[in-house]
Design a protein around this motif. Sequence first.
Motif, PDB file in Angstrom:
ATOM      1  N   ILE A  83       0.840  -1.203   0.000  1.00 41.95           N
ATOM      2  CA  ILE A  83       0.000   0.000   0.000  1.00 41.95           C
ATOM      3  C   ILE A  83       0.873   1.249   0.000  1.00 41.95           C
ATOM      4  CG2 ILE A  83      -1.610   1.370   1.389  1.00 41.95           C
ATOM      5  CD1 ILE A  83      -2.929  -1.223   2.263  1.00 41.95           C
ATOM      6  N   GLN A  87       1.093   3.984  -3.010  1.00 46.19           N
ATOM      7  CA  GLN A  87       0.650   5.331  -2.657  1.00 46.19           C
ATOM      8  C   GLN A  87       1.718   6.368  -2.974  1.00 46.19           C
ATOM      9  OE1 GLN A  87      -0.434   4.935   1.473  1.00 46.19           O
ATOM     10  NE2 GLN A  87      -2.599   4.660   1.014  1.00 46.19           N
ATOM     11  N   ALA A  91       1.272   9.357  -5.456  1.00 47.39           N
ATOM     12  CA  ALA A  91       1.100  10.659  -4.818  1.00 47.39           C
ATOM     13  C   ALA A  91       2.226  11.633  -5.149  1.00 47.39           C
ATOM     14  CB  ALA A  91       1.002  10.484  -3.295  1.00 47.39           C
ATOM     15  N   PHE A 148      -6.723   1.216  -1.473  1.00 49.11           N
ATOM     16  CA  PHE A 148      -5.921   2.256  -0.823  1.00 49.11           C
ATOM     17  C   PHE A 148      -4.726   2.681  -1.674  1.00 49.11           C
ATOM     18  CE2 PHE A 148      -7.719  -0.665   2.333  1.00 49.11           C
ATOM     19  CZ  PHE A 148      -8.565   0.192   3.010  1.00 49.11           C
ATOM     20  N   SER A 149      -4.723   2.293  -2.951  1.00 52.22           N
ATOM     21  CA  SER A 149      -3.574   2.587  -3.806  1.00 52.22           C
ATOM     22  C   SER A 149      -3.411   4.087  -4.063  1.00 52.22           C
ATOM     23  CB  SER A 149      -3.698   1.837  -5.136  1.00 52.22           C
ATOM     24  OG  SER A 149      -4.918   2.163  -5.777  1.00 52.22           O
ATOM     25  N   ILE A 150      -4.501   4.835  -4.000  1.00 50.57           N
ATOM     26  CA  ILE A 150      -4.437   6.287  -4.154  1.00 50.57           C
ATOM     27  C   ILE A 150      -4.787   6.931  -2.818  1.00 50.57           C
ATOM     28  CG2 ILE A 150      -5.389   8.309  -5.339  1.00 50.57           C
ATOM     29  CD1 ILE A 150      -5.988   6.557  -7.722  1.00 50.57           C
ATOM     30  N   SER A 151      -3.864   7.703  -2.282  1.00 50.15           N
ATOM     31  CA  SER A 151      -4.069   8.376  -1.003  1.00 50.15           C
ATOM     32  C   SER A 151      -4.161   9.879  -1.229  1.00 50.15           C
ATOM     33  CB  SER A 151      -2.925   8.051  -0.042  1.00 50.15           C
ATOM     34  OG  SER A 151      -3.010   8.842   1.126  1.00 50.15           O
ATOM     35  N   GLY A 154      -1.975  11.624   1.176  1.00 49.61           N
ATOM     36  CA  GLY A 154      -0.584  11.639   0.758  1.00 49.61           C
ATOM     37  C   GLY A 154      -0.316  12.725  -0.276  1.00 49.61           C
ATOM     38  N   SER A 203       0.661   6.125   7.062  1.00 48.33           N
ATOM     39  CA  SER A 203       0.121   5.056   6.231  1.00 48.33           C
ATOM     40  C   SER A 203       0.219   3.702   6.916  1.00 48.33           C
ATOM     41  CB  SER A 203       0.846   5.028   4.877  1.00 48.33           C
ATOM     42  OG  SER A 203       0.384   3.959   4.070  1.00 48.33           O
TER      43      SER A 203
END
Length: 278
Positions: A83, A87, A91, A148-151, A154, A203
């Motif tokens: 993850i 991220q 990000a 949760f790959s895109i935060s 973040g 994270s």
Amino acid sequence: MTAHRISLGRVLRFTLLSLGALIFLAPYIFMISTAGKAQSEIFSSSLSLIPEQWSYVENFTKALSRVSMTTLLLNGVIVCALIFTVQVLVAVPCAYAMAKLKFRAARFMMVLVMLGLLVPIHATALPLYVAFDRLAVLNSYTALVAPFSISVFGIFLFLQFFRAIPDDLIHAARLDGMSEAGIVARVVVPNAWPAITAFAIFSVVAHWNDLFWPLVVVTNQDYATPPLGLLYFRAAEAGDDYGALMAATLIITLPLIAAFLIAQKRFVEGITMTGLKG
């Protein structure tokens, strides 16, 4: 008189900070105490932090034998590492583009990021579960990592940090013939380690302690994460074994405490420097 006021102020600050630290540490102290007590002592009417009969060996033995603690910790490390890696890969370029590149949609993207901070995972849990079920990827690392790959947090954190990087540094790299991807990889990222470390703490702690999403998509114990593994200590008929449960909780939380202590300096730097320039 001035020295007296300064010393009195220091004493007051130290007292308040000590009181606050004690309040935050109280649950952990209670957990350590309970991990060393027998079941009968835990449910006794008297409250004592020091166990009358030390049962640490018995409780930790139960914690290590009732569930595969190695599997739980390994799954937690794999999920959190995947993850965090994805991220950061998403990000950092997004935040750099919004902070240092001029394009029309920059303000609109900032609005989307702020709106994304308002959307909890619970709101999207049902459609994500249906989609993963149809793709037959439940009980897998894909189901645990993909949502949760895109935060957006973040992206927002790195955006604030990148705004503090001097524009002259970016212009100099462009004059040297570096591409935007090269600037990100060779200029921005080496200067962004405090922010990356701070984001890593946020994270890893969030996803290491997450129970909601693994409880939704995982029914196979081989893919259970540490918080999900704690549920295996529940016993409706015999009663919950709180001594073993607290011992297992100590084992699961120790990696987080060690990671934070190791990265504490970078974490403070990252949080401080993200607010240098709005």
